[in-house]
Motif scaffolding. Structure first.
Motif, PDB file in Angstrom:
ATOM      1  N   LEU A  36      24.688  27.150  30.428  1.00 46.39           N
ATOM      2  CA  LEU A  36      25.876  27.018  31.271  1.00 46.39           C
ATOM      3  C   LEU A  36      27.133  26.818  30.424  1.00 46.39           C
ATOM      4  CD1 LEU A  36      26.797  26.895  34.235  1.00 46.39           C
ATOM      5  CD2 LEU A  36      26.669  24.407  34.061  1.00 46.39           C
ATOM      6  N   ILE A  37      27.025  26.065  29.331  1.00 43.18           N
ATOM      7  CA  ILE A  37      28.181  25.842  28.452  1.00 43.18           C
ATOM      8  C   ILE A  37      28.665  27.173  27.872  1.00 43.18           C
ATOM      9  CG2 ILE A  37      28.889  24.852  26.240  1.00 43.18           C
ATOM     10  CD1 ILE A  37      27.144  22.436  26.879  1.00 43.18           C
ATOM     11  N   ILE A  38      27.732  27.998  27.414  1.00 43.56           N
ATOM     12  CA  ILE A  38      28.113  29.317  26.861  1.00 43.56           C
ATOM     13  C   ILE A  38      28.814  30.150  27.919  1.00 43.56           C
ATOM     14  CG2 ILE A  38      27.201  31.488  25.950  1.00 43.56           C
ATOM     15  CD1 ILE A  38      24.988  29.844  24.602  1.00 43.56           C
ATOM     16  N   LEU A  39      28.296  30.117  29.157  1.00 45.67           N
ATOM     17  CA  LEU A  39      28.904  30.894  30.236  1.00 45.67           C
ATOM     18  C   LEU A  39      30.329  30.423  30.525  1.00 45.67           C
ATOM     19  CD1 LEU A  39      28.877  32.880  32.618  1.00 45.67           C
ATOM     20  CD2 LEU A  39      27.735  31.092  33.965  1.00 45.67           C
ATOM     21  N   ALA A  90      25.836  37.879  45.001  1.00 52.54           N
ATOM     22  CA  ALA A  90      25.527  36.756  44.121  1.00 52.54           C
ATOM     23  C   ALA A  90      26.346  35.527  44.513  1.00 52.54           C
ATOM     24  CB  ALA A  90      25.809  37.139  42.667  1.00 52.54           C
ATOM     25  N   SER A  91      27.622  35.743  44.845  1.00 55.27           N
ATOM     26  CA  SER A  91      28.464  34.626  45.287  1.00 55.27           C
ATOM     27  C   SER A  91      27.940  34.040  46.592  1.00 55.27           C
ATOM     28  CB  SER A  91      29.911  35.100  45.469  1.00 55.27           C
ATOM     29  OG  SER A  91      30.434  35.637  44.273  1.00 55.27           O
ATOM     30  N   LEU A  92      27.483  34.910  47.493  1.00 53.95           N
ATOM     31  CA  LEU A  92      26.957  34.452  48.775  1.00 53.95           C
ATOM     32  C   LEU A  92      25.700  33.605  48.580  1.00 53.95           C
ATOM     33  CD1 LEU A  92      27.147  34.528  51.855  1.00 53.95           C
ATOM     34  CD2 LEU A  92      25.773  36.626  51.806  1.00 53.95           C
ATOM     35  N   LEU A  93      24.848  33.980  47.632  1.00 51.70           N
ATOM     36  CA  LEU A  93      23.647  33.184  47.357  1.00 51.70           C
ATOM     37  C   LEU A  93      24.023  31.775  46.890  1.00 51.70           C
ATOM     38  CD1 LEU A  93      21.374  35.820  45.555  1.00 51.70           C
ATOM     39  CD2 LEU A  93      21.130  34.929  47.872  1.00 51.70           C
ATOM     40  N   THR A 119      26.293  33.804  36.692  1.00 46.69           N
ATOM     41  CA  THR A 119      26.864  34.773  35.751  1.00 46.69           C
ATOM     42  C   THR A 119      27.293  36.043  36.474  1.00 46.69           C
ATOM     43  OG1 THR A 119      25.455  33.908  33.980  1.00 46.69           O
ATOM     44  CG2 THR A 119      26.437  36.068  33.640  1.00 46.69           C
ATOM     45  N   THR A 120      26.455  36.513  37.400  1.00 43.63           N
ATOM     46  CA  THR A 120      26.810  37.699  38.180  1.00 43.63           C
ATOM     47  C   THR A 120      28.021  37.435  39.065  1.00 43.63           C
ATOM     48  OG1 THR A 120      24.470  38.347  38.216  1.00 43.63           O
ATOM     49  CG2 THR A 120      25.924  39.409  39.789  1.00 43.63           C
ATOM     50  N   ALA A 121      28.063  36.253  39.693  1.00 45.48           N
ATOM     51  CA  ALA A 121      29.183  35.919  40.572  1.00 45.48           C
ATOM     52  C   ALA A 121      30.497  35.797  39.810  1.00 45.48           C
ATOM     53  CB  ALA A 121      28.891  34.616  41.315  1.00 45.48           C
ATOM     54  N   MET A 122      30.412  35.486  38.502  1.00 44.14           N
ATOM     55  CA  MET A 122      31.608  35.323  37.678  1.00 44.14           C
ATOM     56  C   MET A 122      31.939  36.570  36.868  1.00 44.14           C
ATOM     57  SD  MET A 122      33.000  32.353  38.118  1.00 44.14           S
ATOM     58  CE  MET A 122      32.623  32.514  39.866  1.00 44.14           C
ATOM     59  N   LYS A 123      31.545  37.723  37.387  1.00 46.24           N
ATOM     60  CA  LYS A 123      31.810  38.976  36.673  1.00 46.24           C
ATOM     61  C   LYS A 123      33.307  39.274  36.568  1.00 46.24           C
ATOM     62  CE  LYS A 123      31.003  43.312  35.245  1.00 46.24           C
ATOM     63  NZ  LYS A 123      32.379  43.837  35.274  1.00 46.24           N
ATOM     64  N   LEU A 124      34.063  38.963  37.615  1.00 41.48           N
ATOM     65  CA  LEU A 124      35.490  39.300  37.609  1.00 41.48           C
ATOM     66  C   LEU A 124      36.289  38.559  36.541  1.00 41.48           C
ATOM     67  CD1 LEU A 124      36.289  39.606  41.424  1.00 41.48           C
ATOM     68  CD2 LEU A 124      35.907  41.420  39.768  1.00 41.48           C
ATOM     69  N   PRO A 125      36.103  37.244  36.355  1.00 40.94           N
ATOM     70  CA  PRO A 125      36.892  36.555  35.330  1.00 40.94           C
ATOM     71  C   PRO A 125      36.635  37.051  33.916  1.00 40.94           C
ATOM     72  CG  PRO A 125      35.979  34.975  36.872  1.00 40.94           C
ATOM     73  CD  PRO A 125      35.341  36.284  37.174  1.00 40.94           C
ATOM     74  N   VAL A 126      35.472  37.623  33.653  1.00 43.79           N
ATOM     75  CA  VAL A 126      35.174  38.092  32.295  1.00 43.79           C
ATOM     76  C   VAL A 126      35.377  39.599  32.151  1.00 43.79           C
ATOM     77  CG1 VAL A 126      33.540  36.215  31.896  1.00 43.79           C
ATOM     78  CG2 VAL A 126      32.716  38.379  32.832  1.00 43.79           C
ATOM     79  N   ASP A 127      35.894  40.244  33.177  1.00 42.95           N
ATOM     80  CA  ASP A 127      36.113  41.684  33.138  1.00 42.95           C
ATOM     81  C   ASP A 127      37.438  41.978  32.433  1.00 42.95           C
ATOM     82  OD1 ASP A 127      36.267  44.370  33.486  1.00 42.95           O
ATOM     83  OD2 ASP A 127      35.917  44.350  35.650  1.00 42.95           O
ATOM     84  N   LEU A 128      37.375  42.506  31.217  1.00 41.27           N
ATOM     85  CA  LEU A 128      38.566  42.824  30.438  1.00 41.27           C
ATOM     86  C   LEU A 128      38.893  44.315  30.459  1.00 41.27           C
ATOM     87  CD1 LEU A 128      37.868  40.623  27.275  1.00 41.27           C
ATOM     88  CD2 LEU A 128      39.319  40.063  29.227  1.00 41.27           C
ATOM     89  N   ASN A 129      38.047  45.116  31.033  1.00 39.77           N
ATOM     90  CA  ASN A 129      38.200  46.573  30.943  1.00 39.77           C
ATOM     91  C   ASN A 129      38.962  47.183  32.111  1.00 39.77           C
ATOM     92  OD1 ASN A 129      36.630  46.625  28.551  1.00 39.77           O
ATOM     93  ND2 ASN A 129      34.760  46.567  29.772  1.00 39.77           N
ATOM     94  N   ASN A 130      38.815  46.575  33.296  1.00 40.29           N
ATOM     95  CA  ASN A 130      39.409  47.190  34.489  1.00 40.29           C
ATOM     96  C   ASN A 130      40.742  46.522  34.831  1.00 40.29           C
ATOM     97  OD1 ASN A 130      37.206  49.075  35.617  1.00 40.29           O
ATOM     98  ND2 ASN A 130      36.096  47.191  35.191  1.00 40.29           N
ATOM     99  N   PRO A 131      41.829  47.276  34.866  1.00 39.70           N
ATOM    100  CA  PRO A 131      43.111  46.704  35.281  1.00 39.70           C
ATOM    101  C   PRO A 131      43.078  46.334  36.762  1.00 39.70           C
ATOM    102  CG  PRO A 131      43.272  49.088  35.056  1.00 39.70           C
ATOM    103  CD  PRO A 131      41.917  48.715  34.536  1.00 39.70           C
ATOM    104  N   MET A 132      43.735  45.223  37.092  1.00 40.24           N
ATOM    105  CA  MET A 132      43.741  44.735  38.476  1.00 40.24           C
ATOM    106  C   MET A 132      45.171  44.399  38.876  1.00 40.24           C
ATOM    107  SD  MET A 132      40.303  42.392  38.562  1.00 40.24           S
ATOM    108  CE  MET A 132      38.728  43.064  38.005  1.00 40.24           C
ATOM    109  N   MET A 134      34.099  28.426  40.475  1.00 36.26           N
ATOM    110  CA  MET A 134      33.262  28.034  39.348  1.00 36.26           C
ATOM    111  C   MET A 134      33.318  26.524  39.127  1.00 36.26           C
ATOM    112  SD  MET A 134      31.170  29.137  37.101  1.00 36.26           S
ATOM    113  CE  MET A 134      30.250  28.190  35.904  1.00 36.26           C
ATOM    114  N   SER A 135      34.498  25.928  39.251  1.00 38.81           N
ATOM    115  CA  SER A 135      34.627  24.477  39.082  1.00 38.81           C
ATOM    116  C   SER A 135      33.805  23.735  40.134  1.00 38.81           C
ATOM    117  CB  SER A 135      36.105  24.072  39.178  1.00 38.81           C
ATOM    118  OG  SER A 135      36.870  24.680  38.161  1.00 38.81           O
ATOM    119  N   THR A 136      33.841  24.227  41.367  1.00 40.32           N
ATOM    120  CA  THR A 136      33.068  23.597  42.445  1.00 40.32           C
ATOM    121  C   THR A 136      31.574  23.684  42.169  1.00 40.32           C
ATOM    122  OG1 THR A 136      34.789  24.229  44.027  1.00 40.32           O
ATOM    123  CG2 THR A 136      32.668  23.592  44.929  1.00 40.32           C
TER     124      THR A 136
END
Length: 275
Positions: free
Chosen positions: A105-108, A11-14, A50-63, A79-81
């Motif tokens: 987009l605002i909600i996202l 998704a990020s590559l697209l 939304t798919t490309a931004m999965k990591l920032p909203v991931d609260l379940n998996n410790p990193m 995301m800012s870019t």
């Protein structure tokens, strides 16, 4: 989770390819304000983002790994870019599409900001200071994006009135000269219509507004800051720690990090040219 990580990378590559296509289109057609032809705001692009931004909203998996932390950090300037590159496309939509897509987009973005704040406060994201800066940039760009969306319908109406007035003046000039005697006069007539068509493009007007320029400057500054931090990290003695990805996403985190970092750099080129 590894396959989900690869899904995020695709998704990020697209998104990166779409921004690169707009960059190539602008250079090829000598439109250095880079109109949004491929990377535009619509339902499909919001789903991909939304798919490309999965990591920032991931609260379940410790990193806890260094590579995990850097990858999550890379998602913020990416995301800012994307927000800054989507701004000219606001002028290409009707009022209904504009309101629906902008609200989506605002909600996202608000969801991303809230989730990142939770992760910073709970220690999931433990990189000091930089996340706050990138969150501030993202919030600022969201405000600018919303302001441009609110003014876009009125701006297009004013632009249409000015275009019709300019077209009427040019038509009177051509009708007054029933015979164009020289090639130079023909070139001047064609140039008048060419300039009117170019400068009255809604995307051109949107890309050259002070708000869009300010957004480009802020976003470019955050990108330079991010790339400097990445270079400093790789130049330091602990650069091998980036291979330390302890999350369930495993080595896909490195793929996401590389793609989103490249996307941030590619998307910033058009912003610098617009400024």
């Amino acid at each position: 989770m590894l396959w989900i990580g690869l899904y995020i990378a695709v998704a990020s590559l697209l998104c990166v390819l779409a921004m690169a296509a707009d960059l190539f289109h602008g250079f090829r057609n000598k439109k250095l304000w880079f109109p949004s032809k491929y990377f535009t705001l619509n339902v499909a692009s919001i789903m991909v983002i939304t798919t490309a931004m999965k990591l920032p909203v991931d609260l379940n998996n410790p990193m806890p790994g260094v590579g995990d932390q850097l990858t999550k950090l890379a998602s913020m300037p990416f995301m800012s870019t994307m927000i800054a590159n989507l701004m000219p496309s606001l002028a290409s939509m009707d009022d209904k599409q504009l309101s629906e897509n902008v609200i989506g987009l605002i909600i996202l973005v608000i969801t991303i900001i809230v989730n990142l704040l939770i992760q910073i406060q709970t220690g999931v994201l433990d990189i000091i200071l930089l996340p706050y800066i990138f969150l501030g940039v993202m919030l600022y760009l969201l405000i600018v994006f919303t302001s441009l969306a609110l003014t876009a319908p009125v701006s297009k109406q004013i632009l249409e009135i000015k275009y019709q007035a300019a077209r009427k003046r040019a038509s009177k000039y051509i009708h007054a000269r029933t015979i164009i005697s020289t090639v130079e006069e023909l070139i001047q007539c064609v140039r008048r219509y060419f300039i009117m068509a170019g400068t009255c493009s809604p995307q051109f007007v949107m890309a050259t507004t002070p708000l869009c320029s300010a957004a480009g400057i802020i976003c470019s500054s955050s990108t330079i800051m991010y790339l400097y931090c990445v270079i400093e990290f790789f130049a330091g003695p602990f650069y091998r720690d980036i291979l330390n990805c302890e999350s369930d996403y495993k080595w896909s985190m490195l793929v996401i990090f590389i793609i989103q970092s490249v996307g941030t750099a590619v998307g910033t080129i058009s912003l610098l040219f617009r400024c």
